[in-house]
Design a protein around this motif. Structure first.
Motif, PDB file in Angstrom:
ATOM      1  N   LEU A  24     -45.881  39.973 -50.302  1.00 63.36           N
ATOM      2  CA  LEU A  24     -47.280  40.088 -50.694  1.00 63.36           C
ATOM      3  C   LEU A  24     -47.366  40.196 -52.211  1.00 63.36           C
ATOM      4  N   ASN A  25     -48.253  39.448 -52.823  1.00 59.96           N
ATOM      5  CA  ASN A  25     -48.444  39.468 -54.274  1.00 59.96           C
ATOM      6  C   ASN A  25     -49.909  39.681 -54.605  1.00 59.96           C
ATOM      7  N   TYR A  26     -50.186  40.609 -55.529  1.00 60.34           N
ATOM      8  CA  TYR A  26     -51.545  40.803 -56.018  1.00 60.34           C
ATOM      9  C   TYR A  26     -51.519  40.761 -57.537  1.00 60.34           C
ATOM     10  N   ASP A  27     -52.153  39.724 -58.101  1.00 58.99           N
ATOM     11  CA  ASP A  27     -52.188  39.557 -59.558  1.00 58.99           C
ATOM     12  C   ASP A  27     -53.353  40.363 -60.114  1.00 58.99           C
ATOM     13  N   MET A  28     -53.056  41.620 -60.447  1.00 57.76           N
ATOM     14  CA  MET A  28     -54.110  42.512 -60.920  1.00 57.76           C
ATOM     15  C   MET A  28     -54.645  42.073 -62.280  1.00 57.76           C
ATOM     16  N   TRP A  66     -51.119  39.955 -67.001  1.00 59.62           N
ATOM     17  CA  TRP A  66     -49.849  40.539 -67.408  1.00 59.62           C
ATOM     18  C   TRP A  66     -49.303  41.546 -66.390  1.00 59.62           C
ATOM     19  N   LEU A  67     -49.949  41.682 -65.225  1.00 56.44           N
ATOM     20  CA  LEU A  67     -49.533  42.704 -64.269  1.00 56.44           C
ATOM     21  C   LEU A  67     -49.667  42.189 -62.839  1.00 56.44           C
ATOM     22  N   THR A  68     -48.563  42.226 -62.090  1.00 54.42           N
ATOM     23  CA  THR A  68     -48.545  41.813 -60.689  1.00 54.42           C
ATOM     24  C   THR A  68     -47.957  42.928 -59.836  1.00 54.42           C
ATOM     25  N   LEU A  69     -48.650  43.237 -58.740  1.00 51.12           N
ATOM     26  CA  LEU A  69     -48.151  44.202 -57.759  1.00 51.12           C
ATOM     27  C   LEU A  69     -47.690  43.437 -56.528  1.00 51.12           C
ATOM     28  N   GLY A  70     -46.689  43.955 -55.853  1.00 52.38           N
ATOM     29  CA  GLY A  70     -46.189  43.238 -54.694  1.00 52.38           C
ATOM     30  C   GLY A  70     -45.409  44.112 -53.750  1.00 52.38           C
TER      31      GLY A  70
END
Length: 394
Positions: free
Chosen positions: A353-357, A360-364
């Protein structure tokens, strides 16, 4: 901003997860150069640290990976240095903690529209995690009290003659790699070796988006210890095609034959089919299916002649919105240890799972299940792993 390098960096060996890196890093000026820093931080849990068949060890762990790329460009000449460090810590087994380093220097010179030279030099300090299974060069926790460490020094170059859009194009590449282990020498010294590879590929365009190819690859493998009888020469001839986005698909397929001749006459010569293929199908711009497969002869790491390794991976990447995407994949790896009767299958299923907040910042997060089966009695095991990660840049 300086153009991103077209050479593949050695730092890519140090990976935290299998999910797509969605960052769009920015650079800062350092004189006439551009410095691009990134960092990946992950926290996860595994329920079978050593891939054991029983008495599994479970632990939480963390991995921190900073990466720095310093690059300069003058006209069509690009050069740079990349350094990556990965620090892994296992909360319930600090004996398995590790620190990996990857330093690479690269340069690309485009002399004109038809001639290009790429050079890559690498210095890597990596490790093999301890494992009870017969996978790779991993050593059992019963034999060693910490991971085995090794050093790789490599130099490679690729010369391209002919534009990509031309009717014909020739690509010639060479690589020299020296691999040596740093600890547990009574066990690992037998794996020290020098590998020299020379590859030549000819492309012939038959349509605006499709090219046929013919490829020859020579590889010389020379082990340092005279007592090791695995020195060999490999010849691989492959034919195939590659195509760009045509009717929503793109890919490259190569099929051919592999011959492996040993210096030691007591070992049988290998002659077998080989292939490398990767195909993408995009029914929508935001939804892509990909299939990759390969068959090759891997170095055995033991008394076997070689490992007949066949891998299949099917994946699906879907963008549910501009910021949120998922990646589902399944990999089947079959390993037949030639010279013995050992036959192993490893099935790995992963959901990412990837969330491009921000840019310059990605949560996964990644969830994976591995199932290992073997014709060796009592060798089967299962393991589950979950990883939560943050990827950041400027």
């Amino acid at each position: 901003m300086v153009t991103k390098n077209v050479c593949a960096s050695a730092a890519s060996i140090l990976v935290i997860s299998s999910s797509v890196h969605a960052l769009e890093p920015s650079s800062i000026a350092v004189g006439n150069l551009a410095l691009t820093p990134t960092v990946d931080v992950a926290v996860g849990h595994t329920d079978n640290l050593y891939n054991s068949t029983q008495n599994e060890t479970s632990t939480w762990f963390s991995k921190v990976r900073p990466n720095f790329d310093l690059q300069g460009q003058k006209g069509s000449f690009v050069a740079g240095v990349t350094y990556a460090l990965e620090q892994g810590s296992y909360f319930s087994s600090h004996d398995d903690d590790y620190t990996d380093h990857a330093l690479s220097g690269y340069a690309t010179a485009e002399f004109d529209s038809r001639k290009k030279l790429e050079i890559l030099a690498e210095y890597l300090k990596l490790h093999d995690a301890r494992s009870d299974s017969r996978s790779g060069n991993s050593l059992s926790p019963a034999l060693v009290d910490k991971p085995s460490k090794y050093t790789v020094k490599a130099l490679g170059a690729t010369y391209t003659y002919g534009a990509h859009e031309a009717t014909g194009q020739i690509v010639v590449s060479g690589r020299v790699e020296d691999k040596s282990y740093d600890n547990f020498r009574t066990i690992t010294a037998a794996q020290d070796r020098m590998t020299k590879t020379l590859t030549g590929t000819f492309y012939y365009r038959i349509s605006p988006k499709t090219r046929l190819l013919a490829e020859a690859r020579l590889r010389d493998i020379d082990y340092d210890l005279s007592s090791v009888t695995l020195d060999s020469n490999e010849t691989r001839l492959q034919f195939g095609a590659e195509w760009d986005a045509t009717a929503k698909t793109s890919g490259r397929v190569k099929f051919g034959v592999l011959r492996k001749d040993y210096d030691d006459d007591s070992r049988d010569t290998l002659t077998t089919s080989s292939w490398e293929a990767g195909v993408n199908w995009a029914p929508r711009t935001y939804s892509v299916f990909d299939l990759s497969t390969s068959r090759t002869a891997e170095e055995s790491g033991g008394a076997e002649d070689y490992i007949d390794s066949t891998r299949w991976t099917l994946g699906w990447t879907h963008g549910w919105s501009d910021r949120f995407s998922t990646r589902l994949s399944h990999t089947l790896l079959n390993e037949e240890y030639e010279g013995t009767t050992v036959d192993n299958d490893t099935n790995t299923t992963t959901l990412g799972l990837n969330y491009d907040m921000r840019r310059w910042l990605t949560l996964g997060a990644d969830f994976s299940h591995k199932s290992f089966s073997s014709n060796i009695a009592g060798a089967d095991y299962d393991s589950n792993e979950v990883i939560f990660r943050v990827q950041g840049s400027l």
